[in-house]
Write a protein that holds these residues in place. Structure first.
Motif, short mmCIF file in Angstrom:
data_model
loop_
_atom_site.label_atom_id
_atom_site.label_comp_id
_atom_site.label_asym_id
_atom_site.label_seq_id
_atom_site.Cartn_x
_atom_site.Cartn_y
_atom_site.Cartn_z
N PRO A 81 105.64 41.50 34.36
CA PRO A 81 104.37 40.82 34.62
C PRO A 81 103.22 41.78 34.95
O PRO A 81 102.07 41.46 34.68
N ASP A 82 103.53 42.95 35.48
CA ASP A 82 102.48 43.91 35.83
C ASP A 82 101.80 44.48 34.59
O ASP A 82 100.62 44.81 34.61
N ARG A 83 102.56 44.63 33.51
CA ARG A 83 102.01 45.17 32.26
C ARG A 83 101.80 44.10 31.21
O ARG A 83 101.46 44.41 30.07
N GLU A 84 102.10 42.84 31.58
CA GLU A 84 102.00 41.72 30.66
C GLU A 84 102.76 42.01 29.37
O GLU A 84 102.28 41.81 28.27
N GLN A 85 103.99 42.49 29.54
CA GLN A 85 104.87 42.88 28.44
C GLN A 85 106.09 41.98 28.47
O GLN A 85 106.66 41.74 29.53
N SER A 86 106.50 41.48 27.31
CA SER A 86 107.67 40.62 27.24
C SER A 86 108.50 41.00 26.03
O SER A 86 107.97 41.27 24.96
#
Length: 183
Positions: free
Chosen positions: A99-104
């Motif tokens: 969630p900190d890098r908005e990476q999934s």
């Protein structure tokens, strides 16, 4: 389905419990004694070869631009692991979000190769469940990969992520410990 632990939840990295060396990566394969002709290898009579031996110059491994980008990005992710993870775990798919890098990233734990995009570069991944663990293998290039092994500990409640650089010349290992994240 397999009786596997559920990795779902919100997790926070515990730097004090984790084992993360300052420098991580693959070992130097040019001195690998199992690579014929490399410095440090032995000839057919068991004699050690030296660097620059006449008639057998060392030729470094050529790395493509895509391989170099994959290696750089995936190594940087190991060096700077996410402080928080959110995981959704179903039998057919595991989604791991930073969630900190908005990476999934979505993984299908069916032991089949699939390709995902990392900043515009394709990377082959293979995910499977194995003895209560989730194993995700990122292939950098032929003969070099980074393996993530996720497993749960009930007491204390933790998710442990083992990361191993696998390939020519060996590589480093990292242990990340995540604890349940309070809302």
């Amino acid at each position: 389905g397999q009786n596997a632990p559920d990795f779902a939840g919100r997790w926070t990295l515990s730097p004090t419990l984790s084992q993360l060396p300052k420098e991580v990566g693959f070992g130097v394969d040019w001195a690998d004694p199992t690579v014929p002709g490399s410095p440090g290898s032995t000839d057919t009579y068991g004699r050690r070869r030296g660097a620059g031996r006449a008639g057998q110059p060392y030729t470094p491994h050529a790395e493509s631009a895509d391989d170099a980008q994959r290696l750089r990005q995936l190594t940087d992710e190991v060096r700077q692991p996410p402080a928080h993870l959110t995981i959704v775990d179903t039998p057919a798919e595991v989604t791991i979000t930073n969630p900190d890098r908005e990476q999934s990233r979505k993984f299908h734990p069916n032991a089949r190769d699939e390709v995902i995009k990392l900043d515009g570069t394709d990377v082959a991944v293979n995910a499977k469940r194995d003895a209560g663990r989730l194993v995700v293998l990122y292939e950098i290039e032929q003969g070099r990969s980074i393996r993530y092994t996720y497993f749960r500990s009930a007491t204390p409640s933790q998710m442990i992520v083992g990361i191993e650089f696998v390939g020519r010349g060996g590589g480093d290992q990292v242990k990340l410990v995540y604890e349940p994240r309070n809302p």
